[in-house]
Design a protein around this motif. Structure first.
Motif, PDB file in Angstrom:
ATOM      1  N   UNK A 211       0.853  -1.181   0.000  1.00  0.00           N
ATOM      2  CA  UNK A 211       0.000   0.000   0.000  1.00  0.00           C
ATOM      3  C   UNK A 211       0.895   1.239   0.000  1.00  0.00           C
ATOM      4  N   UNK A 212       0.483   2.273  -0.727  1.00  0.00           N
ATOM      5  CA  UNK A 212       1.185   3.561  -0.708  1.00  0.00           C
ATOM      6  C   UNK A 212       0.151   4.638  -0.423  1.00  0.00           C
ATOM      7  N   UNK A 213       0.349   5.367   0.675  1.00  0.00           N
ATOM      8  CA  UNK A 213      -0.557   6.452   1.042  1.00  0.00           C
ATOM      9  C   UNK A 213       0.227   7.756   1.164  1.00  0.00           C
ATOM     10  N   UNK A 214      -0.353   8.816   0.613  1.00  0.00           N
ATOM     11  CA  UNK A 214       0.254  10.150   0.692  1.00  0.00           C
ATOM     12  C   UNK A 214      -0.501  10.995   1.700  1.00  0.00           C
ATOM     13  N   UNK A 215       0.252  11.856   2.374  1.00  0.00           N
ATOM     14  CA  UNK A 215      -0.338  12.833   3.294  1.00  0.00           C
ATOM     15  C   UNK A 215      -0.299  14.195   2.625  1.00  0.00           C
ATOM     16  N   UNK A 216      -1.467  14.817   2.495  1.00  0.00           N
ATOM     17  CA  UNK A 216      -1.564  16.136   1.871  1.00  0.00           C
ATOM     18  C   UNK A 216      -1.938  17.184   2.916  1.00  0.00           C
ATOM     19  N   UNK A 217      -1.305  18.325   2.803  1.00  0.00           N
ATOM     20  CA  UNK A 217      -1.655  19.477   3.654  1.00  0.00           C
ATOM     21  C   UNK A 217      -1.813  20.691   2.758  1.00  0.00           C
ATOM     22  N   UNK A 218      -2.983  21.275   2.819  1.00  0.00           N
ATOM     23  CA  UNK A 218      -3.304  22.428   1.967  1.00  0.00           C
ATOM     24  C   UNK A 218      -3.083  22.094   0.488  1.00  0.00           C
ATOM     25  N   UNK A 219      -3.431  20.851   0.126  1.00  0.00           N
ATOM     26  CA  UNK A 219      -3.367  20.428  -1.267  1.00  0.00           C
ATOM     27  C   UNK A 219      -2.002  20.010  -1.764  1.00  0.00           C
ATOM     28  N   UNK A 220      -1.001  19.984  -0.894  1.00  0.00           N
ATOM     29  CA  UNK A 220       0.352  19.617  -1.298  1.00  0.00           C
ATOM     30  C   UNK A 220       0.783  18.367  -0.540  1.00  0.00           C
ATOM     31  N   UNK A 221       1.405  17.427  -1.242  1.00  0.00           N
ATOM     32  CA  UNK A 221       1.894  16.209  -0.592  1.00  0.00           C
ATOM     33  C   UNK A 221       3.115  16.559   0.258  1.00  0.00           C
ATOM     34  N   UNK A 222       3.011  16.287   1.558  1.00  0.00           N
ATOM     35  CA  UNK A 222       4.100  16.587   2.481  1.00  0.00           C
ATOM     36  C   UNK A 222       4.745  15.325   3.056  1.00  0.00           C
ATOM     37  N   UNK A 223       4.270  14.171   2.620  1.00  0.00           N
ATOM     38  CA  UNK A 223       4.865  12.929   3.093  1.00  0.00           C
ATOM     39  C   UNK A 223       4.090  11.738   2.573  1.00  0.00           C
ATOM     40  N   UNK A 224       4.692  10.565   2.701  1.00  0.00           N
ATOM     41  CA  UNK A 224       4.001   9.345   2.281  1.00  0.00           C
ATOM     42  C   UNK A 224       4.628   8.159   2.985  1.00  0.00           C
ATOM     43  N   UNK A 225       3.937   7.051   2.976  1.00  0.00           N
ATOM     44  CA  UNK A 225       4.498   5.817   3.494  1.00  0.00           C
ATOM     45  C   UNK A 225       4.115   4.641   2.605  1.00  0.00           C
ATOM     46  N   UNK A 226       5.022   3.656   2.592  1.00  0.00           N
ATOM     47  CA  UNK A 226       4.851   2.423   1.831  1.00  0.00           C
ATOM     48  C   UNK A 226       4.807   1.296   2.857  1.00  0.00           C
ATOM     49  N   UNK A 227       3.771   0.461   2.798  1.00  0.00           N
ATOM     50  CA  UNK A 227       3.640  -0.550   3.854  1.00  0.00           C
ATOM     51  C   UNK A 227       2.857  -1.757   3.374  1.00  0.00           C
TER      52      UNK A 227
END
Length: 408
Positions: A211-227
């Protein structure tokens, strides 16, 4: 006599050797081209070492795979070879075949202007004798999801309307490239990734895709994790193989994301660089089990060429460096390194004395930033004529955070 060459046809043999070396518990493997020659399995170049005098035995004595990559070292991109799948069947072991395979591999790298070789060892002592040495350490934190509740509480103050988590597919890889660029700037020897690597190594797995999930803040990707989520119901672990963040709030957000799986998993396992402050920010660090292990190993391919193509601090220096390398004759000798205006020139010289003496493995660690000249001298891996030479070397090659987390 031996013949080192590509393996275009004996792919079933390559698969058999590799399986016996790394998964012998699975028994004799069945080779399926549709399964083992997909986009992921076809990455890299297979090589074999053959005995030219044994006409009645055409099988390779040992095999390996080369991944033609690029990594970031001291702000610049350098060609890097990932060495993997080094395997010898038991009937050909203890005859020096691997040593010859490694020597031929380095010669091929040199012909392709590759600066660094990186591998994940089965045993560090084995590859250290041939000049590779540790690039970085890997920290693994494991805990119950509840131990990460502090992150969820901290995220409650950010505002749900400003943040979002989005699951990504391989076609979305470009959405997280900007966040990964922050990772590249932060860590020495981090891998430059092209589209193929994103699609078939990050978003695709050997047995199953993560799984790959991105974290967005104010419409911009600021991080992600692969698990992945491993285990059976009642004994599941959310296992994070890659966590990339641009700032502290993004770290909290991704830890909170893991905490939110408390109804599904019993444990969370995080594989991260040493400087990611999980224990430092945890409310109950005693509830987190932490293990520190050695990561991959690195080796300079050609001392003169590599040191001539690095970027240096803005200072002048002139040093003679004696390098010990038992595997390659082009590195085993003395070099003069002259640095001015941020550029260097390194050439072999004939000299009875040198300012610095060290092995190729120690020099490789120094160059990528994994070890400082001071620490190498303190541990007896670097000899210097005086403290001035060590100080000059420390200025030219300051220690930096290094992390090469990609596996192959």
């Amino acid at each position: 006599m031996v013949d080192y060459r590509p393996i275009p046809d004996e792919r079933d043999v390559f698969h058999e050797y590799r399986s016996y070396a790394f998964r012998p518990e699975s028994g004799v493997p069945a080779y399926d081209p549709d399964e083992h020659e997909g986009p992921r399995g076809s990455l890299g170049s297979r090589r074999g070492l053959y005995a030219t005098e044994a006409a009645d035995d055409a099988n390779p004595r040992c095999v390996c795979r080369h991944y033609w990559l690029e990594s970031r070292v001291r702000g610049d991109t350098h060609r890097t070879a990932g060495l993997a799948s080094v395997a010898t069947p038991p009937e050909y072991r203890r005859r020096g075949h691997v040593r010859q395979l490694l020597a031929h591999s380095l010669a091929e790298y040199r012909d392709h202007d590759v600066r660094f070789s990186v591998l994940w060892p089965f045993r560090y002592r084995f590859y250290r004798q041939y000049g590779w040495d540790t690039t970085n350490r890997v920290v693994t934190h494991e805990c119950e999801p509840a131990a990460l509740s502090f992150a969820t509480e901290a995220m409650d103050t950010v505002g749900a309307d400003r943040t979002a988590f989005r699951r990504l597919e391989a076609d979305d890889y470009d959405r997280i490239e900007a966040a990964y660029e922050t990772h590249l700037e932060r860590y020495g020897l981090a891998l430059e990734r092209d589209e193929t690597w994103w699609r078939h190594r990050v978003f695709a797995g050997g047995d199953r895709d993560p799984f790959v999930y991105a974290y967005e803040r104010d419409g911009r990707v600021e991080g992600y994790l692969v698990y992945t989520i491993d285990g059976e119901m009642g004994d599941r672990t959310l296992s994070v193989s890659e966590l990339v963040v641009t700032d502290h709030d993004a770290l909290l957000a991704l830890l909170s994301f893991c905490h939110d799986h408390d109804s599904q998993v019993q444990r969370v396992r995080l594989r991260v660089p040493e400087d990611v402050p999980v224990r430092e920010i945890a409310r109950d660090p005693d509830e987190i089990d932490t293990e520190v292990t050695d990561g991959p190993m690195v080796r300079i391919v050609d001392v003169g060429e590599t040191l001539s193509h690095l970027s240096y601090p803005d200072r002048e220096a002139n040093l003679t460096i004696a390098v010990e390398d038992s595997l390659t004759d082009w590195n085993d000798g003395t070099f003069r390194l002259e640095v001015a205006d941020g550029r260097g020139e390194c050439n072999p010289v004939t000299a009875d004395e040198s300012d610095i003496r060290l092995g190729i493995g120690a020099l490789s660690q120094l160059v990528v930033g994994a070890q400082s000249a001071t620490d190498l001298e303190r541990t007896g891996r670097l000899e210097a004529t005086d403290s001035t030479a060590v100080e000059a070397l420390s200025t030219l090659f300051p220690e930096v955070e290094t992390y090469h987390g990609d596996r192959y």
